[in-house]
Design a protein around this motif. Sequence first.
Motif, mmCIF file in Angstrom:
data_model
loop_
_atom_site.group_PDB
_atom_site.id
_atom_site.type_symbol
_atom_site.label_atom_id
_atom_site.label_comp_id
_atom_site.label_asym_id
_atom_site.label_seq_id
_atom_site.Cartn_x
_atom_site.Cartn_y
_atom_site.Cartn_z
ATOM 1 N N ALA A 1 72.765 -105.130 -0.744
ATOM 2 C CA ALA A 1 73.518 -104.305 0.206
ATOM 3 C C ALA A 1 72.658 -103.962 1.419
ATOM 4 O O ALA A 1 73.127 -103.997 2.566
ATOM 5 N N ALA A 2 71.394 -103.645 1.170
ATOM 6 C CA ALA A 2 70.492 -103.346 2.281
ATOM 7 C C ALA A 2 70.211 -104.597 3.108
ATOM 8 O O ALA A 2 70.083 -104.520 4.337
ATOM 9 N N ILE A 3 70.128 -105.744 2.457
ATOM 10 C CA ILE A 3 69.961 -106.996 3.200
ATOM 11 C C ILE A 3 71.134 -107.179 4.162
ATOM 12 O O ILE A 3 70.946 -107.514 5.341
ATOM 13 N N GLY A 4 72.351 -106.958 3.676
ATOM 14 C CA GLY A 4 73.519 -107.126 4.519
ATOM 15 C C GLY A 4 73.525 -106.185 5.709
ATOM 16 O O GLY A 4 73.788 -106.592 6.850
ATOM 17 N N GLU B 1 58.173 -107.347 12.296
ATOM 18 C CA GLU B 1 58.371 -105.982 12.787
ATOM 19 C C GLU B 1 59.857 -105.671 12.947
ATOM 20 O O GLU B 1 60.325 -104.595 12.560
ATOM 21 N N SER B 2 60.602 -106.613 13.509
ATOM 22 C CA SER B 2 62.032 -106.387 13.734
ATOM 23 C C SER B 2 62.797 -106.249 12.427
ATOM 24 O O SER B 2 63.594 -105.321 12.254
ATOM 25 N N VAL B 3 62.566 -107.154 11.474
ATOM 26 C CA VAL B 3 63.327 -107.089 10.227
ATOM 27 C C VAL B 3 62.927 -105.863 9.416
ATOM 28 O O VAL B 3 63.760 -105.275 8.710
ATOM 29 N N LEU C 1 65.355 -111.761 5.371
ATOM 30 C CA LEU C 1 65.878 -111.362 6.676
ATOM 31 C C LEU C 1 65.343 -112.249 7.794
ATOM 32 O O LEU C 1 66.079 -112.563 8.743
ATOM 33 N N GLN C 2 64.088 -112.660 7.706
ATOM 34 C CA GLN C 2 63.564 -113.548 8.737
ATOM 35 C C GLN C 2 64.250 -114.912 8.702
ATOM 36 O O GLN C 2 64.557 -115.487 9.752
#
Length: 291
Positions: A55-58, A108-110, A160-161
């Motif tokens: 869920a957090a990935i989404g 850093e962004s992800v 995420l990357q």
Amino acid sequence: MSSHRDPNLTSAIRNRRSPLRRFLDQHFGDVRALQADYRDRASTLLVPGGPADPAAIGAAFDFGVRFALDADYVPEIAYYGFAGLPPCLDAIAQVVEVAQQTSPTSAESVSACWALALTTSVYREGGVPPDSPLVPLLRTQRFTADTLLRLASPDARRQLQKLAAIAGERLLPELLPPYNLGPTFAASRLMPADADLIAGGLLLDLKTRLGRRDPRTHARIDRLPRTDIYQLVAYALFDRTDDHRIDAIGIYSARYGSLVRWPLTDALATLAGEPVDLPAARDAVWRLLSA
């Protein structure tokens, strides 16, 4: 049973007894053709899952796409759960700055998007979940930008990357301005509903699901559930005053790098089995929600 007993649009669609779900089943229930078309255009799994919270990935991926489209984007929803807590709000603002100023595919962004997904969950769930990694930070007064940015696990960053890199090749070049990120609709004041994004008239839902395993090959396969179709249809119908000029709907399946879209009028006619009077359908939903 009043539709207002469902706290939001997603809940109403999942509740087969809700008035809105019954309306969609009755008027837009023939989902087989769209599901078959989606299945025919499906790709293979490119980004496997892992131990990181799906869920957090989404939610983090969603934020990443928004920052990629608009570097000045401010995710106000990430702040809502911390109203009245200035130190926490300051920390979140610093995390937002990291997301705004770094490449969407960078660690850093992800990491920043992961932290924003966690702070957003506080608002969406009505409080800090007991198993949230935010709990020890709040308890020990270590809720800072630095600690928030260290919450993403190596697996979360990996997923995420990869998702961001694929979206940069297969999604972002296909999206045209103007961009409306996290849009709400006229009927959102009757039932809370906010979409992922609208780009150049395309109402798009972002999905990071893994898909079920094929019982024969054991490979993951991407499928389009009825509830996903209803979510898009409902968003379009909630736009009663046509503020967003939606002319197409679509799904981007991030783990598969697959973008599937349909003209709105064609999709509605396919689901209904006949041409649809869109203003009339929007008025019908408005009356249903107002009852």
